[in-house]
Design a protein around this motif. Sequence first.
Motif, PDB file in Angstrom:
ATOM      1  N   LEU A  81      -0.033  16.878 -18.032  1.00 60.86           N
ATOM      2  CA  LEU A  81      -0.047  17.888 -16.980  1.00 60.86           C
ATOM      3  C   LEU A  81      -1.030  17.504 -15.875  1.00 60.86           C
ATOM      4  CD1 LEU A  81       0.958  20.547 -15.875  1.00 60.86           C
ATOM      5  CD2 LEU A  81      -0.741  21.718 -17.292  1.00 60.86           C
ATOM      6  N   ASP A  82      -2.177  16.960 -16.254  1.00 69.12           N
ATOM      7  CA  ASP A  82      -3.156  16.524 -15.254  1.00 69.12           C
ATOM      8  C   ASP A  82      -2.584  15.407 -14.373  1.00 69.12           C
ATOM      9  OD1 ASP A  82      -6.033  16.925 -17.468  1.00 69.12           O
ATOM     10  OD2 ASP A  82      -5.043  18.361 -16.108  1.00 69.12           O
ATOM     11  N   GLU A  83      -1.864  14.465 -14.969  1.00 65.12           N
ATOM     12  CA  GLU A  83      -1.254  13.376 -14.193  1.00 65.12           C
ATOM     13  C   GLU A  83      -0.195  13.917 -13.232  1.00 65.12           C
ATOM     14  OE1 GLU A  83      -1.557   9.598 -17.280  1.00 65.12           O
ATOM     15  OE2 GLU A  83       0.011  11.086 -17.586  1.00 65.12           O
ATOM     16  N   ILE A  84       0.586  14.870 -13.714  1.00 69.41           N
ATOM     17  CA  ILE A  84       1.616  15.485 -12.862  1.00 69.41           C
ATOM     18  C   ILE A  84       0.966  16.208 -11.692  1.00 69.41           C
ATOM     19  CG2 ILE A  84       3.411  17.265 -12.763  1.00 69.41           C
ATOM     20  CD1 ILE A  84       4.019  16.523 -15.735  1.00 69.41           C
ATOM     21  N   ASN A  85      -0.065  17.006 -11.971  1.00 72.64           N
ATOM     22  CA  ASN A  85      -0.764  17.740 -10.909  1.00 72.64           C
ATOM     23  C   ASN A  85      -1.410  16.789  -9.909  1.00 72.64           C
ATOM     24  OD1 ASN A  85      -0.035  20.314 -11.722  1.00 72.64           O
ATOM     25  ND2 ASN A  85      -1.757  20.472 -13.144  1.00 72.64           N
ATOM     26  N   ALA A  86      -1.954  15.667 -10.386  1.00 72.79           N
ATOM     27  CA  ALA A  86      -2.554  14.679  -9.482  1.00 72.79           C
ATOM     28  C   ALA A  86      -1.493  14.077  -8.570  1.00 72.79           C
ATOM     29  CB  ALA A  86      -3.247  13.581 -10.295  1.00 72.79           C
ATOM     30  N   GLU A  87      -0.313  13.804  -9.110  1.00 74.70           N
ATOM     31  CA  GLU A  87       0.794  13.266  -8.290  1.00 74.70           C
ATOM     32  C   GLU A  87       1.222  14.275  -7.232  1.00 74.70           C
ATOM     33  OE1 GLU A  87       2.154   9.435 -10.086  1.00 74.70           O
ATOM     34  OE2 GLU A  87       3.202  10.573  -8.576  1.00 74.70           O
ATOM     35  N   ILE A  88       1.302  15.534  -7.626  1.00 79.09           N
ATOM     36  CA  ILE A  88       1.687  16.590  -6.666  1.00 79.09           C
ATOM     37  C   ILE A  88       0.639  16.706  -5.569  1.00 79.09           C
ATOM     38  CG2 ILE A  88       2.026  19.083  -6.399  1.00 79.09           C
ATOM     39  CD1 ILE A  88       3.264  19.036  -9.262  1.00 79.09           C
TER      40      ILE A  88
END
Length: 93
Positions: A81-88
């Motif tokens: 989830l942290d990686e996804i949020n960083a990409e967003i």
Amino acid sequence: MAKTLVQFRTDETERAEATQILDQLGLDMPSYLRMCVSRLVRDRGIPFSMKINEASENKGVSAMRRASRIAEENDISDMTLDEINAEIAEARK
């Protein structure tokens, strides 16, 4: 590439029902059979499922399934989830 004619016999009732299903999917029998043969050869097996009830399922569920397939194809289905949020966050900059 040389073309060849393939013929086969099938039960008339099944042919008629198959034609009705293909009509609902926007295909004709020759197109469907060419598609099946091409995919069978390319994937060395039967790689797909086309069912009318899948086309009529909830749009949200359908979108999530599509997103899951895309994530798997791009080898990103195991992002945290942290990686996804960083990409967003990066995309929003």
